[in-house]
Design a protein around this motif. Structure first.
Motif, PDB file in Angstrom:
ATOM      1  N   LEU A   1      83.461 -27.445  -2.831  1.00 13.60           N
ATOM      2  CA  LEU A   1      82.717 -27.700  -4.070  1.00 13.60           C
ATOM      3  C   LEU A   1      81.229 -27.506  -3.812  1.00 13.60           C
ATOM      4  O   LEU A   1      80.704 -27.919  -2.773  1.00 13.60           O
ATOM      5  CB  LEU A   1      82.979 -29.120  -4.584  1.00 13.60           C
ATOM      6  N   LEU A   2      80.544 -26.876  -4.784  1.00 13.61           N
ATOM      7  CA  LEU A   2      79.109 -26.624  -4.702  1.00 13.61           C
ATOM      8  C   LEU A   2      78.508 -26.793  -6.084  1.00 13.61           C
ATOM      9  O   LEU A   2      78.972 -26.172  -7.049  1.00 13.61           O
ATOM     10  CB  LEU A   2      78.822 -25.213  -4.174  1.00 13.61           C
ATOM     11  N   PHE A   3      77.478 -27.645  -6.188  1.00 16.74           N
ATOM     12  CA  PHE A   3      76.792 -27.865  -7.465  1.00 16.74           C
ATOM     13  C   PHE A   3      75.466 -27.111  -7.445  1.00 16.74           C
ATOM     14  O   PHE A   3      74.589 -27.385  -6.621  1.00 16.74           O
ATOM     15  CB  PHE A   3      76.550 -29.356  -7.696  1.00 16.74           C
ATOM     16  N   ASP A   4      75.329 -26.155  -8.388  1.00 19.96           N
ATOM     17  CA  ASP A   4      74.106 -25.372  -8.547  1.00 19.96           C
ATOM     18  C   ASP A   4      73.262 -26.037  -9.622  1.00 19.96           C
ATOM     19  O   ASP A   4      73.544 -25.901 -10.828  1.00 19.96           O
ATOM     20  CB  ASP A   4      74.455 -23.930  -8.928  1.00 19.96           C
TER      21      ASP A   4
ATOM     22  N   GLY B   1      72.845 -28.449  -4.219  1.00 21.18           N
ATOM     23  CA  GLY B   1      72.648 -27.256  -3.402  1.00 21.18           C
ATOM     24  C   GLY B   1      73.419 -27.227  -2.104  1.00 21.18           C
ATOM     25  O   GLY B   1      73.271 -26.272  -1.343  1.00 21.18           O
ATOM     26  N   GLU B   2      74.239 -28.213  -1.820  1.00 22.47           N
ATOM     27  CA  GLU B   2      75.005 -28.259  -0.573  1.00 22.47           C
ATOM     28  C   GLU B   2      76.498 -28.170  -0.890  1.00 22.47           C
ATOM     29  O   GLU B   2      76.999 -28.916  -1.720  1.00 22.47           O
ATOM     30  CB  GLU B   2      74.720 -29.540   0.206  1.00 22.47           C
ATOM     31  N   SER B   3      77.167 -27.246  -0.209  1.00 25.33           N
ATOM     32  CA  SER B   3      78.611 -27.101  -0.386  1.00 25.33           C
ATOM     33  C   SER B   3      79.337 -28.065   0.551  1.00 25.33           C
ATOM     34  O   SER B   3      78.923 -28.271   1.698  1.00 25.33           O
ATOM     35  CB  SER B   3      79.048 -25.661  -0.100  1.00 25.33           C
ATOM     36  N   LYS B   4      80.417 -28.614   0.064  1.00 31.33           N
ATOM     37  CA  LYS B   4      81.199 -29.575   0.837  1.00 31.33           C
ATOM     38  C   LYS B   4      82.655 -29.159   0.807  1.00 31.33           C
ATOM     39  O   LYS B   4      83.220 -28.907  -0.261  1.00 31.33           O
ATOM     40  CB  LYS B   4      81.033 -30.991   0.257  1.00 31.33           C
ATOM     41  N   ARG B   5      83.255 -29.090   2.008  1.00 28.29           N
ATOM     42  CA  ARG B   5      84.647 -28.662   2.142  1.00 28.29           C
ATOM     43  C   ARG B   5      85.548 -29.889   2.235  1.00 28.29           C
ATOM     44  O   ARG B   5      85.230 -30.863   2.940  1.00 28.29           O
ATOM     45  CB  ARG B   5      84.834 -27.769   3.364  1.00 28.29           C
ATOM     46  N   PHE B   6      86.678 -29.839   1.534  1.00 31.28           N
ATOM     47  CA  PHE B   6      87.627 -30.944   1.492  1.00 31.28           C
ATOM     48  C   PHE B   6      88.996 -30.447   1.959  1.00 31.28           C
ATOM     49  O   PHE B   6      89.372 -29.298   1.709  1.00 31.28           O
ATOM     50  CB  PHE B   6      87.765 -31.500   0.069  1.00 31.28           C
ATOM     51  N   LYS B   7      89.717 -31.335   2.640  1.00 30.68           N
ATOM     52  CA  LYS B   7      91.117 -31.131   2.995  1.00 30.68           C
ATOM     53  C   LYS B   7      91.832 -32.448   2.736  1.00 30.68           C
ATOM     54  O   LYS B   7      91.721 -33.393   3.504  1.00 30.68           O
ATOM     55  CB  LYS B   7      91.260 -30.711   4.461  1.00 30.68           C
ATOM     56  N   MET B   8      92.568 -32.484   1.635  1.00 30.23           N
ATOM     57  CA  MET B   8      93.148 -33.736   1.159  1.00 30.23           C
ATOM     58  C   MET B   8      94.647 -33.568   0.961  1.00 30.23           C
ATOM     59  O   MET B   8      95.142 -32.480   0.639  1.00 30.23           O
ATOM     60  CB  MET B   8      92.486 -34.159  -0.157  1.00 30.23           C
ATOM     61  N   GLY B   9      95.375 -34.663   1.173  1.00 27.33           N
ATOM     62  CA  GLY B   9      96.809 -34.674   0.933  1.00 27.33           C
ATOM     63  C   GLY B   9      97.123 -34.884  -0.531  1.00 27.33           C
ATOM     64  O   GLY B   9      96.484 -35.685  -1.214  1.00 27.33           O
ATOM     65  N   LEU B  10      98.114 -34.168  -1.020  1.00 25.18           N
ATOM     66  CA  LEU B  10      98.498 -34.269  -2.423  1.00 25.18           C
ATOM     67  C   LEU B  10      99.186 -35.603  -2.686  1.00 25.18           C
ATOM     68  O   LEU B  10      99.931 -36.123  -1.846  1.00 25.18           O
ATOM     69  CB  LEU B  10      99.426 -33.118  -2.809  1.00 25.18           C
ATOM     70  N   GLU B  11      98.941 -36.132  -3.877  1.00 24.82           N
ATOM     71  CA  GLU B  11      99.528 -37.404  -4.285  1.00 24.82           C
ATOM     72  C   GLU B  11     100.058 -37.277  -5.702  1.00 24.82           C
ATOM     73  O   GLU B  11      99.767 -36.299  -6.410  1.00 24.82           O
ATOM     74  CB  GLU B  11      98.488 -38.535  -4.223  1.00 24.82           C
ATOM     75  N   ARG B  12     100.818 -38.274  -6.089  1.00 24.29           N
ATOM     76  CA  ARG B  12     101.276 -38.386  -7.476  1.00 24.29           C
ATOM     77  C   ARG B  12     100.710 -39.679  -8.047  1.00 24.29           C
ATOM     78  O   ARG B  12     101.232 -40.762  -7.803  1.00 24.29           O
ATOM     79  CB  ARG B  12     102.800 -38.369  -7.566  1.00 24.29           C
ATOM     80  N   ILE B  13      99.612 -39.534  -8.793  1.00 24.63           N
ATOM     81  CA  ILE B  13      98.866 -40.677  -9.313  1.00 24.63           C
ATOM     82  C   ILE B  13      99.352 -40.965 -10.722  1.00 24.63           C
ATOM     83  O   ILE B  13      99.392 -40.075 -11.577  1.00 24.63           O
ATOM     84  CB  ILE B  13      97.353 -40.397  -9.303  1.00 24.63           C
ATOM     85  N   THR B  14      99.731 -42.211 -10.948  1.00 24.81           N
ATOM     86  CA  THR B  14     100.145 -42.619 -12.282  1.00 24.81           C
ATOM     87  C   THR B  14      98.917 -42.776 -13.160  1.00 24.81           C
ATOM     88  O   THR B  14      97.948 -43.432 -12.792  1.00 24.81           O
ATOM     89  CB  THR B  14     100.918 -43.948 -12.234  1.00 24.81           C
TER      90      THR B  14
END
Length: 442
Positions: A155-158, A262-275
């Protein structure tokens, strides 16, 4: 008077009366041989001829007592032997949970001077913990709690262009959703609260894979600094099904306030099933920006006063997150602009119609021939409409830029007057401002 004894009843299990002669089978005498007198004791030792053998009769008890060997037991084929496997098995399961070992009771032998009541309480506590772990283990067998896979994205916010760049890299170890043990995954993005088709983005679909690699960048336009503090990005991984309804695999959520400008951030997240809880979503919508303004959408406008031509250049760049006005969940938007006080036909312009979209891109520019000294007395009215064939057009939202405006609208107008020859772009939220009292004719 002599009474004769009745013969004993016949039984399958009782031996025949002449069992002394034959221990196993009884061979009755043949009816064709003539009856001969009993031999004398002198002639009993002489050999005698036996009658021809008769068919062997076996009792039911002896019939079931026969030992029949069925042969070697062959393994039963599994159903998985008939389907090919396109990926390595077994998949890496999540790490097992550590179970607490229960302590054996002391049966009244207190080493530290503890009372029996304290020992009983200590014995009850681990038992309750163990029950909780057993309950969690039972719940983990459910499909909703199994391993669904991981998703990697950046994700990157310009801040200068008010854009949020979402780069979807890949997913790994997704849950199989089709009968062939694979899936057809794609990623769908929403902004919460207020998830709708207006802020929905989607990647391409990859066929027959559990480890898809997209490497695709999606962009949200019109994201302000306020949105970065109140919005949450939801990324859903789904399986496309042509014959039926698309199936949901899992999702991840990221609060945009975690991102820096202005800074990009990389994520690696496990999938979930959120009610999802509708009441919570309603509360978050009420606490955030006003619903009336947020649901109508936003528009990106550029202003530039050209001193060479002595004219005002108004650019309608794009709209974002527009309200859906048609039954299909979309709109056919176009933009009207009017420079007040009215200067006749030269003050009214209209863009082209964009079909079936809530995020139209126009990139159209209009010219108003106005002296710079009179521009401070003017007001620019911008309105967004939904085009309906054969019916009156529906008003979506509007905005006014001028000396009587407030906030960002007034700031945009002042910067245009101050910086002559420079193009100034701003995002504006659409409101009820400029709505007609009566629906205009087609």
């Amino acid at each position: 008077m002599s009474v004769s004894k009745p013969p004993p009843p016949h039984s399958h299990f009782a031996p025949p009366p002449d069992s002394s002669t034959s221990s196993h089978l009884s061979i009755p005498p043949s009816s064709s041989t003539p009856s001969s007198p009993a031999p004398s004791r002198a002639t009993s030792s002489a050999p005698r001829t036996l009658p021809p053998p008769s068919p062997v009769k076996i009792s039911m008890q002896e019939h079931f007592a026969i030992n029949v060997c069925p042969g070697p037991i062959m393994p039963i084929p599994q159903i998985s032997d008939f389907f090919p496997r396109f990926h390595d098995f077994p998949m890496t399961p999540p790490p097992p949970r550590e179970k607490k070992i229960l302590k054996e009771p002391d049966f009244g032998l207190n080493n530290g001077g503890e009372t029996d009541g304290e020992n009983k309480e200590k014995e009850r506590k681990p038992t309750e913990v163990d029950r909780g772990e057993r309950q969690e283990g039972a719940d983990s067998d459910d499909d909703d709690e199994t391993y669904l896979g991981t998703l990697e994205f950046t994700l990157l916010f310009d801040h200068e262009n008010n854009c949020l760049h979402c780069t979807i890299h890949k997913a790994k170890g997704l849950k199989a959703m089709d009968s062939n043990g694979l899936a057809d995954p794609y990623v769908k993005l929403h902004l919460l609260p207020g998830a709708s088709k207006a802020n929905k983005l989607r990647t391409k679909t990859l066929k027959n894979t559990l480890n898809p690699v997209w490497s695709e960048t999606l962009m949200y336009h019109g994201i302000t600094a306020i949105d970065m503090t109140t919005k949450t990005l939801r990324l859903c991984v789904c399986d496309m099904d042509r014959l039926g309804r698309n199936e949901f695999i899992g999702e991840v959520r990221v609060a945009l306030k975690k991102l820096s400008k202005g800074e990009s951030k990389r994520f690696k997240m496990g999938l979930e099933r959120i009610t999802q809880n509708k009441d919570i979503n309603k509360e978050t919508v009420e606490q955030g920006t006003p619903v009336a303004e947020e649901e109508r959408g936003r528009i990106l406008v550029s202003l530039c006063y050209s001193p060479e031509k002595s004219c005002l250049l108004v650019g309608i760049v794009r709209c974002a997150h527009l309200a859906a006005m048609d039954s299909n969940g979309y709109s056919d938007p176009f933009v009207k602009i009017v420079l007040q006080p009215d200067m006749g036909k030269k003050s009214k312009y209209k863009t082209t119609v964009k079909k079936k979209t809530l995020n139209p891109e126009f990139n159209e520019e209009f010219v108003y021939e106005v002296p710079h000294d009179q521009l401070a007395k003017k007001t620019l009215e911008i309105s967004v409409w939904d085009y309906d064939l054969g019916m009156s057009n529906d008003f979506i939202g509007g905005v006014e830029l001028g000396i009587n405006a407030k906030g960002v609208r007034l700031k945009h107008w002042f910067e245009c007057l101050k910086h002559i020859g420079k193009k100034v772009e701003y995002w504006h939220t659409l409101t009820q401002q400029g709505a007609p009292l009566e629906a205009p004719p087609q």
